[in-house]
Design a protein around this motif. Sequence first.
Motif, PDB file in Angstrom:
ATOM      1  N   GLU A 117     -96.756  46.793 -12.658  1.00 40.06           N
ATOM      2  CA  GLU A 117     -98.168  46.544 -12.979  1.00 40.06           C
ATOM      3  C   GLU A 117     -98.473  45.053 -12.953  1.00 40.06           C
ATOM      4  OE1 GLU A 117    -100.480  48.806 -13.273  1.00 40.06           O
ATOM      5  OE2 GLU A 117     -99.032  50.424 -12.988  1.00 40.06           O
ATOM      6  N   GLY A 118     -97.531  44.239 -13.428  1.00 39.90           N
ATOM      7  CA  GLY A 118     -97.726  42.795 -13.374  1.00 39.90           C
ATOM      8  C   GLY A 118     -97.812  42.291 -11.941  1.00 39.90           C
ATOM      9  N   ILE A 119     -96.987  42.869 -11.067  1.00 45.16           N
ATOM     10  CA  ILE A 119     -97.029  42.494  -9.655  1.00 45.16           C
ATOM     11  C   ILE A 119     -98.353  42.919  -9.035  1.00 45.16           C
ATOM     12  CG2 ILE A 119     -96.003  43.016  -7.400  1.00 45.16           C
ATOM     13  CD1 ILE A 119     -93.283  43.066  -8.802  1.00 45.16           C
ATOM     14  N   ASN A 120     -98.851  44.099  -9.404  1.00 46.24           N
ATOM     15  CA  ASN A 120    -100.144  44.556  -8.890  1.00 46.24           C
ATOM     16  C   ASN A 120    -101.265  43.583  -9.259  1.00 46.24           C
ATOM     17  OD1 ASN A 120     -99.322  46.810  -7.502  1.00 46.24           O
ATOM     18  ND2 ASN A 120     -99.678  48.225  -9.176  1.00 46.24           N
ATOM     19  N   ASN A 121    -101.183  43.020 -10.449  1.00 44.46           N
ATOM     20  CA  ASN A 121    -102.190  42.026 -10.849  1.00 44.46           C
ATOM     21  C   ASN A 121    -102.083  40.768  -9.991  1.00 44.46           C
ATOM     22  OD1 ASN A 121    -103.254  43.623 -12.913  1.00 44.46           O
ATOM     23  ND2 ASN A 121    -101.795  42.865 -14.420  1.00 44.46           N
ATOM     24  N   LYS A 122    -100.852  40.352  -9.662  1.00 46.68           N
ATOM     25  CA  LYS A 122    -100.672  39.195  -8.777  1.00 46.68           C
ATOM     26  C   LYS A 122    -101.248  39.474  -7.391  1.00 46.68           C
ATOM     27  CE  LYS A 122     -96.507  37.068 -10.751  1.00 46.68           C
ATOM     28  NZ  LYS A 122     -95.114  36.666 -10.443  1.00 46.68           N
ATOM     29  N   ILE A 123    -101.074  40.709  -6.931  1.00 45.69           N
ATOM     30  CA  ILE A 123    -101.593  41.089  -5.613  1.00 45.69           C
ATOM     31  C   ILE A 123    -103.117  41.002  -5.602  1.00 45.69           C
ATOM     32  CG2 ILE A 123    -101.811  42.984  -3.963  1.00 45.69           C
ATOM     33  CD1 ILE A 123     -99.039  43.926  -4.822  1.00 45.69           C
ATOM     34  N   LYS A 124    -103.750  41.439  -6.677  1.00 48.74           N
ATOM     35  CA  LYS A 124    -105.209  41.368  -6.767  1.00 48.74           C
ATOM     36  C   LYS A 124    -105.689  39.919  -6.696  1.00 48.74           C
ATOM     37  CE  LYS A 124    -105.706  45.591  -9.548  1.00 48.74           C
ATOM     38  NZ  LYS A 124    -106.068  46.131 -10.886  1.00 48.74           N
ATOM     39  N   VAL A 125    -104.993  39.037  -7.411  1.00 53.76           N
ATOM     40  CA  VAL A 125    -105.363  37.617  -7.391  1.00 53.76           C
ATOM     41  C   VAL A 125    -105.169  37.037  -5.993  1.00 53.76           C
ATOM     42  CG1 VAL A 125    -104.816  35.340  -8.318  1.00 53.76           C
ATOM     43  CG2 VAL A 125    -104.836  37.317  -9.835  1.00 53.76           C
ATOM     44  N   MET A 126    -104.052  37.400  -5.344  1.00 52.40           N
ATOM     45  CA  MET A 126    -103.770  36.895  -4.002  1.00 52.40           C
ATOM     46  C   MET A 126    -104.836  37.348  -3.010  1.00 52.40           C
ATOM     47  SD  MET A 126    -100.259  37.289  -1.763  1.00 52.40           S
ATOM     48  CE  MET A 126    -100.521  39.010  -1.343  1.00 52.40           C
TER      49      MET A 126
END
Length: 423
Positions: A384-393
């Motif tokens: 889930e933390g990685i998914n948040n990084k993907i959204k920011v990217m």
Amino acid sequence: RDVERSRGLGDVYKRQTMNSSFLYHAWGLYSLECTKEEYKGNTIILHVQSKKRLSVCPKCAKRHLVKNGYRFRDFIGLPIGGKKVIIRMKVQRYKCKNEECDYDQQENIPFATGSRSYTHRFAKYVVELLRGMTLQDVANHLNVSWDIVKEIHSIYLERHYSPPSLKGVVNIGIDEFAVRKGHIYKTIVVDLDTGRILYVGDGKGVDALDKFWKRVKRHKVKIEHVATDLSVAFIASVLENCPGAVHVFDHFHVVKLMNDHLDDIRRKVYAMEKDVNKRKVLKGTRYLLLGNGEDIFDQQHKTRLDNALAMNEPLSKAYYLKEQLREIWSQISKEKAEAVLDDWVKQARESKIPQLMRMAATLLAHRRGILAWYDSHVSTGKVEGINNKIKVMKRNAYGFRDDRYFTLRLYALHDCRITRNVG
């Protein structure tokens, strides 16, 4: 006169030596000499050529090599003094006159690869700039096209991060995310120990993971624990391809599913309520109902929540069962957690509320994976933390048109040296 002439020749030799040395230290150009410099606007053009002529054929090793024409090629070099630098090289072509040899090629260019229009040092400089700048910023700063910067970055990412190594992988998490609007999804597999994205698949169905499982079998990787949400596709895929692993259903998604049922009850209660005053009490309570009750310290909000629960029994039952659901993962043993789960299911069934009864059926159907948390304590929290990084990217880059480049960026997402600037 002879002395003066020898001194003059010595000065020329020194200038040539310094010139070659400067070419090497500034731009990485060795075995070359600069024959002319041009200055056009904000661009410096350096004309270079090889200092030595080839005499031995690289193929047959005989001295039958002759010149066979030449061409000029331009390469983007490291900028100097804020000015763009173009390396214009006279590339000599050689042909072997030996009848038994068919060698006919141009000389080797040591500072660039293939048909690329930039030097190795320039490519390295671009990668360094991308650690703190966006593609467009780097392109503007170096006065080159955006496509060149992206090409350099793609080649670097391909060389260093693709394909991701599966060595030592034992715990994985699987989840999907939306690429863009229109129900377009991708599925990612994450190493829960290192936080690396191991695989990116198209869609969110069973077939989205086919290539990953083939890699797992080919490299004989033994996966011990798998964490996913309650997706039917993920369950079927793990069961078919990794039956020996402990499959854990993430508690975050179980609680989220219960919150969805509670919100559905709230909406229906509000729609059916005819009393205007009671509707005012119910309106705006969604945050209070779905949040963690222990986090509500404000007395005004707590009073409003208590009033909303007191005036509607189904909503009250659903809310307190939602609060009790978290206790499944806070027991000291798996046996006690199983007892809490069974008691929760019993209360939900006795409530006769359709949404709670459906939630009870879901818990019973997935009880083994829910209780498996006590065997391994893994979750999809890191995913889930990685998914948040993907959204920011994605937001910083305004989306990605090149699917392969997007995948490479995902493979490098765990490396803070690369992802310091995610735009």
